[in-house]
Write a protein that holds these residues in place. Structure first.
Motif, PDB file in Angstrom:
ATOM      1  N   LEU A   1       1.939 -13.087   1.916  1.00  0.00           N
ATOM      2  CA  LEU A   1       2.183 -13.747   0.632  1.00  0.00           C
ATOM      3  C   LEU A   1       1.270 -14.952   0.464  1.00  0.00           C
ATOM      4  CD1 LEU A   1       6.080 -13.808   0.184  1.00  0.00           C
ATOM      5  CD2 LEU A   1       4.417 -12.882  -1.428  1.00  0.00           C
ATOM      6  N   GLU A   2       1.158 -15.752   1.527  1.00  0.00           N
ATOM      7  CA  GLU A   2       0.300 -16.946   1.482  1.00  0.00           C
ATOM      8  C   GLU A   2      -1.156 -16.578   1.234  1.00  0.00           C
ATOM      9  OE1 GLU A   2       0.994 -18.721   5.255  1.00  0.00           O
ATOM     10  OE2 GLU A   2       3.028 -19.400   4.777  1.00  0.00           O
ATOM     11  N   GLU A   3      -1.575 -15.412   1.751  1.00  0.00           N
ATOM     12  CA  GLU A   3      -2.965 -14.958   1.600  1.00  0.00           C
ATOM     13  C   GLU A   3      -3.182 -14.153   0.317  1.00  0.00           C
ATOM     14  OE1 GLU A   3      -5.559 -15.626   3.444  1.00  0.00           O
ATOM     15  OE2 GLU A   3      -4.544 -16.738   5.050  1.00  0.00           O
ATOM     16  N   SER A   4      -2.130 -14.047  -0.508  1.00  0.00           N
ATOM     17  CA  SER A   4      -2.181 -13.298  -1.780  1.00  0.00           C
ATOM     18  C   SER A   4      -2.487 -11.820  -1.584  1.00  0.00           C
ATOM     19  CB  SER A   4      -3.229 -13.925  -2.726  1.00  0.00           C
ATOM     20  OG  SER A   4      -2.900 -15.273  -2.999  1.00  0.00           O
ATOM     21  N   ILE A   5      -2.117 -11.280  -0.424  1.00  0.00           N
ATOM     22  CA  ILE A   5      -2.271  -9.844  -0.179  1.00  0.00           C
ATOM     23  C   ILE A   5      -1.091  -9.097  -0.802  1.00  0.00           C
ATOM     24  CG2 ILE A   5      -2.420  -8.059   1.608  1.00  0.00           C
ATOM     25  CD1 ILE A   5      -3.545 -10.269   3.476  1.00  0.00           C
ATOM     26  N   LEU A   6       0.096  -9.702  -0.710  1.00  0.00           N
ATOM     27  CA  LEU A   6       1.299  -9.127  -1.302  1.00  0.00           C
ATOM     28  C   LEU A   6       1.867 -10.065  -2.361  1.00  0.00           C
ATOM     29  CD1 LEU A   6       3.171  -7.911   1.923  1.00  0.00           C
ATOM     30  CD2 LEU A   6       1.774  -6.524   0.378  1.00  0.00           C
TER      31      LEU A   6
ATOM     32  N   SER B   1       7.510  -9.805  -5.262  1.00  0.00           N
ATOM     33  CA  SER B   1       8.305  -8.605  -5.592  1.00  0.00           C
ATOM     34  C   SER B   1       8.074  -7.488  -4.576  1.00  0.00           C
ATOM     35  CB  SER B   1       7.953  -8.119  -7.006  1.00  0.00           C
ATOM     36  OG  SER B   1       6.574  -7.832  -7.104  1.00  0.00           O
ATOM     37  N   ASP B   2       6.852  -7.401  -4.011  1.00  0.00           N
ATOM     38  CA  ASP B   2       6.559  -6.391  -2.987  1.00  0.00           C
ATOM     39  C   ASP B   2       7.424  -6.631  -1.751  1.00  0.00           C
ATOM     40  OD1 ASP B   2       4.519  -5.352  -4.592  1.00  0.00           O
ATOM     41  OD2 ASP B   2       2.998  -6.652  -3.689  1.00  0.00           O
ATOM     42  N   VAL B   3       7.499  -7.895  -1.335  1.00  0.00           N
ATOM     43  CA  VAL B   3       8.263  -8.254  -0.139  1.00  0.00           C
ATOM     44  C   VAL B   3       9.757  -8.038  -0.381  1.00  0.00           C
ATOM     45  CG1 VAL B   3       8.845 -10.123   1.459  1.00  0.00           C
ATOM     46  CG2 VAL B   3       6.503  -9.898   0.613  1.00  0.00           C
ATOM     47  N   GLU B   4      10.236  -8.448  -1.557  1.00  0.00           N
ATOM     48  CA  GLU B   4      11.659  -8.285  -1.876  1.00  0.00           C
ATOM     49  C   GLU B   4      12.046  -6.808  -1.872  1.00  0.00           C
ATOM     50  OE1 GLU B   4      12.085 -10.185  -5.623  1.00  0.00           O
ATOM     51  OE2 GLU B   4      11.721 -12.202  -4.832  1.00  0.00           O
ATOM     52  N   THR B   5      11.204  -5.967  -2.457  1.00  0.00           N
ATOM     53  CA  THR B   5      11.494  -4.527  -2.493  1.00  0.00           C
ATOM     54  C   THR B   5      11.486  -3.934  -1.092  1.00  0.00           C
ATOM     55  OG1 THR B   5      10.483  -4.353  -4.688  1.00  0.00           O
ATOM     56  CG2 THR B   5      10.758  -2.311  -3.462  1.00  0.00           C
ATOM     57  N   TYR B   6      10.510  -4.362  -0.272  1.00  0.00           N
ATOM     58  CA  TYR B   6      10.433  -3.851   1.101  1.00  0.00           C
ATOM     59  C   TYR B   6      11.702  -4.201   1.885  1.00  0.00           C
ATOM     60  CZ  TYR B   6       9.022  -3.263   5.947  1.00  0.00           C
ATOM     61  OH  TYR B   6       8.988  -2.891   7.269  1.00  0.00           O
TER      62      TYR B   6
ATOM     63  N   MET C   1       3.027  -0.498   7.280  1.00  0.00           N
ATOM     64  CA  MET C   1       1.993  -0.170   6.296  1.00  0.00           C
ATOM     65  C   MET C   1       2.361   1.088   5.508  1.00  0.00           C
ATOM     66  SD  MET C   1      -0.394  -2.496   6.641  1.00  0.00           S
ATOM     67  CE  MET C   1      -1.779  -1.730   5.804  1.00  0.00           C
ATOM     68  N   ILE C   2       2.851   2.112   6.206  1.00  0.00           N
ATOM     69  CA  ILE C   2       3.214   3.366   5.537  1.00  0.00           C
ATOM     70  C   ILE C   2       4.354   3.141   4.546  1.00  0.00           C
ATOM     71  CG2 ILE C   2       4.253   5.646   5.928  1.00  0.00           C
ATOM     72  CD1 ILE C   2       2.607   5.812   8.512  1.00  0.00           C
ATOM     73  N   GLN C   3       5.348   2.347   4.955  1.00  0.00           N
ATOM     74  CA  GLN C   3       6.480   2.067   4.063  1.00  0.00           C
ATOM     75  C   GLN C   3       6.019   1.325   2.807  1.00  0.00           C
ATOM     76  OE1 GLN C   3       8.779   0.028   6.979  1.00  0.00           O
ATOM     77  NE2 GLN C   3       9.860   1.853   7.687  1.00  0.00           N
ATOM     78  N   LEU C   4       5.087   0.394   2.963  1.00  0.00           N
ATOM     79  CA  LEU C   4       4.561  -0.325   1.795  1.00  0.00           C
ATOM     80  C   LEU C   4       3.742   0.602   0.899  1.00  0.00           C
ATOM     81  CD1 LEU C   4       3.593  -3.687   3.512  1.00  0.00           C
ATOM     82  CD2 LEU C   4       5.259  -3.419   1.669  1.00  0.00           C
ATOM     83  N   ALA C   5       3.028   1.537   1.519  1.00  0.00           N
ATOM     84  CA  ALA C   5       2.255   2.504   0.729  1.00  0.00           C
ATOM     85  C   ALA C   5       3.193   3.414  -0.062  1.00  0.00           C
ATOM     86  CB  ALA C   5       1.364   3.325   1.651  1.00  0.00           C
ATOM     87  N   GLU C   6       4.279   3.861   0.580  1.00  0.00           N
ATOM     88  CA  GLU C   6       5.259   4.704  -0.119  1.00  0.00           C
ATOM     89  C   GLU C   6       5.932   3.934  -1.248  1.00  0.00           C
ATOM     90  OE1 GLU C   6       7.719   5.896   3.120  1.00  0.00           O
ATOM     91  OE2 GLU C   6       6.410   7.583   3.686  1.00  0.00           O
ATOM     92  N   GLN C   7       5.965   2.637  -1.085  1.00  0.00           N
ATOM     93  CA  GLN C   7       6.544   1.747  -2.106  1.00  0.00           C
ATOM     94  C   GLN C   7       5.564   1.547  -3.272  1.00  0.00           C
ATOM     95  OE1 GLN C   7       8.318  -1.767  -0.211  1.00  0.00           O
ATOM     96  NE2 GLN C   7       7.484  -2.993  -1.875  1.00  0.00           N
TER      97      GLN C   7
ATOM     98  N   VAL D   1       2.603  -0.174  -2.991  1.00  0.00           N
ATOM     99  CA  VAL D   1       1.831  -1.415  -2.871  1.00  0.00           C
ATOM    100  C   VAL D   1       0.362  -1.104  -2.628  1.00  0.00           C
ATOM    101  CG1 VAL D   1       1.515  -3.532  -1.531  1.00  0.00           C
ATOM    102  CG2 VAL D   1       3.821  -2.695  -2.022  1.00  0.00           C
ATOM    103  N   PHE D   2       0.087  -0.117  -1.773  1.00  0.00           N
ATOM    104  CA  PHE D   2      -1.279   0.290  -1.473  1.00  0.00           C
ATOM    105  C   PHE D   2      -1.470   1.752  -1.855  1.00  0.00           C
ATOM    106  CE2 PHE D   2      -0.416  -2.899   1.964  1.00  0.00           C
ATOM    107  CZ  PHE D   2      -1.259  -3.884   1.471  1.00  0.00           C
ATOM    108  N   ARG D   3      -2.654   2.071  -2.320  1.00  0.00           N
ATOM    109  CA  ARG D   3      -2.999   3.465  -2.572  1.00  0.00           C
ATOM    110  C   ARG D   3      -3.531   4.083  -1.284  1.00  0.00           C
ATOM    111  NH1 ARG D   3      -6.413   3.296  -8.265  1.00  0.00           N
ATOM    112  NH2 ARG D   3      -4.719   2.529  -9.605  1.00  0.00           N
TER     113      ARG D   3
END
Length: 488
Positions: A408-413, A416-421, A467-473, A475-477
């Motif tokens: 979050l601090e690095e503006s990568i996420l 809302s991405d973190v809350e959903t995860y 990483m896979i869980q965030l992709a399924e969410q 966040v990443f393509r």
């Protein structure tokens, strides 16, 4: 559709920029030509060409190179090179010279093509066997078929057996590096691409092929997830696209990798003996205050920044991708007299010969920033996760949350991405808890277990699984770079 319209507008914009760049390049080429046209009659002799090559390439050419360049440039074979002939020759992507902002520069064709040759030469014995050639060429042909798009790469339409026999000019049953270079030069010179575009595309094609082999090896050891298959599908599209760019016969000069959006740093396999605990212990031992902990981030060093390394390590890294250097940023955390937790200034280290070596050059901080900024966002997050796991394979829930906070601090996420995860993970654990309760027999039915939040504190998660869980969410393509850390 709107996407097609945007794609057309992008191509039109690129064509406009390319035309402007071409006019500028032509002016610089013309200046260089007449600078070395000794007699000033609009033609260049072999002596003039030698003076030009000496000026630009220094000692990086031989008499044989000079003869080859002159023969290739002298189209009408009249013993001199007219300006039009010179212009055509310089604009070939595998010419010994290519235009740059300052005029002309040396083209190291062998260095440019070595990454692709190394992928074909799977066993690394210095020659491409027929089996190796057919395997790689088969992957490229299948990618073209699976992509479902028409391509102009005619060498992928030919029988690969016949292509191999044509390249193997001395008929010894293997393709040498020289034979491979000669083959590729003949093909690439029909592409209409610029030298720098060929360099980028050849590297990209080689990486995609290497990732296919990585996924194949991983599939023999483990079950590939849905996301892994999505990554493979993305690689297949890239293979079709890049091979079409490089090997088209229509001189259309299409490059699918615009430099402005192309990240140039990538994940690499870390060397043997790579111990983060050793790094932490070494740094903490050098501190003069009582240290509570460290905050560290370890990433692959960008190849363009290797001039900050100790000389012996810089030489070792030139052996190839498997010897990529790594750079660590580490800061100590300590408690001040008032009881507040403080973080000291960052220090930098690199790993060499089973040891962490401090880097004290003034350029080190900038080298770290360059390496970090040139990693794609998903690889930056993976670097944060792996660093938090001390390059192990598991993270506690607290470590996952700390990593997400850093992202979050690095503006990568986004928040809302973190809350959903976290919501998804809590729901998963709650579902597992219900299944356990329902599976108990009536006689053993006891009190309901702890809350999902409490149970989360006891779980461990692999960095790649996060990483896979965030992709399924969403966040990443799916991206081909994920193949680089499939076994990390």
């Amino acid at each position: 559709t709107s996407e097609r319209k945007l794609g057309t507008l992008r191509l039109m914009a690129e064509a406009t920029v390319r035309a402007a760049d071409t006019r500028t390049a032509h002016d610089k080429i013309k200046d260089m030509f007449f600078k070395f046209d000794t007699e000033g009659n609009g033609s260049m002799t072999r002596y003039d060409m030698k003076r030009l090559l000496t000026s630009v390439c220094r000692e990086k050419f031989s008499e044989r190179d000079l003869d080859a360049c002159f023969e290739k440039a002298d189209l009408d074979k009249n013993g001199v090179i007219a300006y039009d002939e010179f212009l055509r020759w310089v604009l070939l992507p595998t010419s010994l010279l290519h235009p740059v902002e300052s005029g002309l520069a040396h083209t190291d064709v062998e260095a440019m093509l070595l990454p692709l040759y190394s992928v074909y030469d799977k066993d690394g014995n210095g020659g491409i066997s027929k089996e190796e050639f057919l395997e790689v060429h088969g992957i490229l042909q299948n990618s073209k078929a699976l992509s479902g798009t028409e391509t102009a790469a005619s060498i992928l339409d030919e029988d690969p057996q016949k292509v191999f026999e044509r390249i193997d000019t001395n008929h010894d049953g293997k393709v040498s590096f020289k034979e491979f270079v000669n083959w590729q030069c003949g093909v690439l010179d029909r592409s209409g691409l610029r030298t720098e575009e060929v360099q980028v595309l050849v590297g990209a094609l080689a990486r995609q092929l290497a990732r296919v082999f990585k996924l194949e090896e991983a599939a023999e050891r483990m079950h590939l997830s849905e996301h892994d298959h999505a990554v493979l599908a993305h690689i297949i599209k890239n293979l079709a696209k890049f091979s079409d760019n490089l090997w088209n016969d229509s001189h259309r000069g299409l490059c699918s990798l615009p430099p402005a959006t192309h990240y140039t740093n990538r994940w690499a396999r870390h060397p043997a003996g790579f111990s983060v605990n050793k790094l932490k212990a070494k740094h903490m031992a050098s501190c003069r205050i009582e240290v509570d902990d460290t905050e560290h981030l370890i990433i692959p060093l960008h190849p363009d920044c290797e001039n900050i390394l100790p000389r012996e390590q810089d030489a070792a890294n030139r052996d190839g991708e498997s010897r990529r250097a790594w750079i660590a940023q580490i800061a100590t955390k300590y408690r001040s007299k008032s009881g507040d937790m403080k973080t000291d200034d960052a220090h930098f280290y690199t790993f060499c010969d089973l040891n962490w070596i401090p880097l004290r050059s003034e350029r080190v901080r900038q080298a770290f920033c360059t390496s970090w900024e040139n990693l794609p966002p998903d690889l930056r997050l993976f670097a944060i996760l792996k660093s938090k796991a001390c390059f192990g394979t598991v993270l506690t829930w607290d470590e996952v949350q700390q990593s997400l906070t850093k992202a979050l601090e690095e503006s990568i996420l986004k928040a809302s991405d973190v809350e959903t995860y976290i919501h998804n993970m809590t729901a998963t654990v709650a579902s597992m808890q219900r299944q356990i309760v329902l599976s108990r027999s009536p006689s053993n039915f006891g009190p309901v277990a702890e809350s999902s939040e409490s149970l989360l504190k006891d779980i461990t998660i692999a960095p790649r699984e996060v990483m896979i869980q965030l992709a399924e969410q969403g966040v990443f393509r799916p991206s081909s770079v994920w193949a680089d850390f499939i076994d990390a």
